[in-house]
Design a protein around this motif. Structure first.
Motif, short mmCIF file in Angstrom:
data_model
loop_
_atom_site.label_atom_id
_atom_site.label_comp_id
_atom_site.label_asym_id
_atom_site.label_seq_id
_atom_site.Cartn_x
_atom_site.Cartn_y
_atom_site.Cartn_z
N ILE A 136 4.41 2.81 6.65
CA ILE A 136 3.48 3.95 6.64
C ILE A 136 2.04 3.44 6.58
O ILE A 136 1.15 3.92 7.30
N GLY A 137 1.79 2.45 5.72
CA GLY A 137 0.44 1.90 5.61
C GLY A 137 -0.05 1.29 6.90
O GLY A 137 -1.24 1.43 7.26
N GLN A 185 -1.09 -2.17 -5.54
CA GLN A 185 -1.96 -0.99 -5.59
C GLN A 185 -1.94 -0.21 -4.28
O GLN A 185 -2.38 0.92 -4.21
N GLY A 186 -1.42 -0.84 -3.23
CA GLY A 186 -1.39 -0.19 -1.93
C GLY A 186 -0.97 -1.18 -0.86
O GLY A 186 -0.29 -2.16 -1.13
N ILE A 187 -1.43 -0.91 0.36
CA ILE A 187 -1.14 -1.77 1.51
C ILE A 187 -2.45 -2.34 2.02
O ILE A 187 -3.45 -1.62 2.16
N GLU A 188 -2.44 -3.63 2.33
CA GLU A 188 -3.66 -4.32 2.76
C GLU A 188 -3.36 -5.16 3.99
O GLU A 188 -2.28 -5.76 4.10
N THR A 189 -4.32 -5.20 4.92
CA THR A 189 -4.13 -6.04 6.11
C THR A 189 -4.28 -7.51 5.73
O THR A 189 -5.02 -7.86 4.80
N LEU A 190 -3.55 -8.36 6.44
CA LEU A 190 -3.63 -9.79 6.19
C LEU A 190 -4.97 -10.35 6.62
O LEU A 190 -5.46 -11.34 6.07
N VAL A 191 -5.57 -9.72 7.62
CA VAL A 191 -6.88 -10.14 8.14
C VAL A 191 -7.82 -8.94 8.11
O VAL A 191 -7.46 -7.84 8.50
#
Length: 314
Positions: free
Chosen positions: A110-111, A127-133
């Motif tokens: 979903i993120g 805490q959530g979803i974060e991009t690797l870059v």
């Protein structure tokens, strides 16, 4: 007229019934960013609600206070064989671990949609979803809100688990007693237990379970007698006659853990529920033998039985 002696015993148990027990867990992301964990195993005082919440929090990289536990309800909970056979931490705990990993995968999906990238380009941060870059991110609350509108990916996961094996926990118990030759009375002076239950999930809960099991085992070994009349009436029908040990009867209890890692268990854990009652009876019997030269084969080992079995030259 008293003899002091020591005894030792080793024991093993199981972790659930292999190929039979089923544990299930449902984990859900709430709309406020917290998690709801629903289990079918009842907390009978072993602290399984706390332990399973700790496992979920570890998997989801959050504080245990962020996990709300809903206990067993046969109308609403996923199926679970129940809190028996030393199975809850080992079997249901593995179901919790699997469910949390699957939920994390769904949240990443979903993120990734919200961040307009592929799932392989994001990671779960707790805490959530974060991009690797690029360090773009969305919070759990944002994902929970997104899941309510135009969403086809579940934020609630139910997983069942059954193990084909039942890895044994091990325990050694060592006891020092004082035996009165005139009466046959046995007093527990010191009891030391070392338990291998794999990775200890919650040391405090494991310790009090061990202490409680030892006290129950001492009661079974020395005090708790059941006698029937010819008509089947129980003589020990109240706590005035049916003696259980109190804290004053226990002397000193010492508990330690020998950590190991069980690959099939959640975070390397095995069971601890039943193993802890197994060593007191044989350890005390060994100590009585060392004091008297006579093996006691029937439980409870009452003063009367001990006194009647003593050799005259003792």
């Amino acid at each position: 007229g008293k003899i002091r002696s020591g005894g030792v015993a080793m024991a093993m148990q199981g972790s659930g019934i292999s190929g039979v027990d089923v544990g299930s867990a449902t984990i859900k992301l709430n709309d406020d960013g917290f998690y709801a964990l629903t289990i079918g195993a009842a907390d009978m005082g072993t602290g399984c609600d706390t332990i399973l919440a700790q496992m979920a929090a570890e998997c989801l990289e959050c504080d245990v206070d962020n996990v709300i536990v809903f206990g067993a309800d046969s109308d609403a909970s996923p199926y679970d064989s129940g809190s028996y056979a030393s199975s809850t931490t080992y079997v249901t705990g593995k179901a919790v671990e699997k469910a949390c990993l699957e939920l994390k995968d769904h949240l990443c999906e979903i993120g990734a949609q919200m961040l307009d990238c592929a799932k392989s380009e994001v990671e779960f941060t707790g805490q959530g979803i974060e991009t690797l870059v690029g360090q773009k991110s969305v919070s759990l609350s944002d994902i929970a809100t997104k899941s309510m509108c135009g969403n086809n990916i579940s934020t609630q996961v139910t997983v069942s688990h059954s193990s084909p094996v039942s890895p044994p926990p091990f325990m050694v118990g060592m006891v020092e007693i004082e035996l009165d030759k005139e009466t046959g009375q046995v007093e527990i002076l010191d009891y030391v237990a070392v338990v291998d239950c794999g990775t200890v999930i919650n040391t405090n809960l494991a310790r009090v379970q061990t202490e409680g099991g030892i006290v129950q085992g001492i009661g079974m070994a020395l005090y708790e007698n059941v006698q029937y009349s010819d008509k089947g009436a129980i003589a020990e029908n109240s706590f005035m006659q049916y003696k259980i040990p109190s804290r004053l009867d226990m002397g000193k209890l010492r508990v330690d853990f020998e950590s190991s890692y069980e690959e099939t268990g959640p975070f390397g854990a095995k069971s601890i529920g039943e193993i802890v009652i197994n060593t007191p009876s044989p350890a005390i019997a060994h100590a009585i033998y060392n004091a008297t030269g006579v093996w006691q084969r029937d439980l409870p080992m009452t003063p009367e039985k001990i006194l009647m079995s003593l050799p005259e030259e003792l």
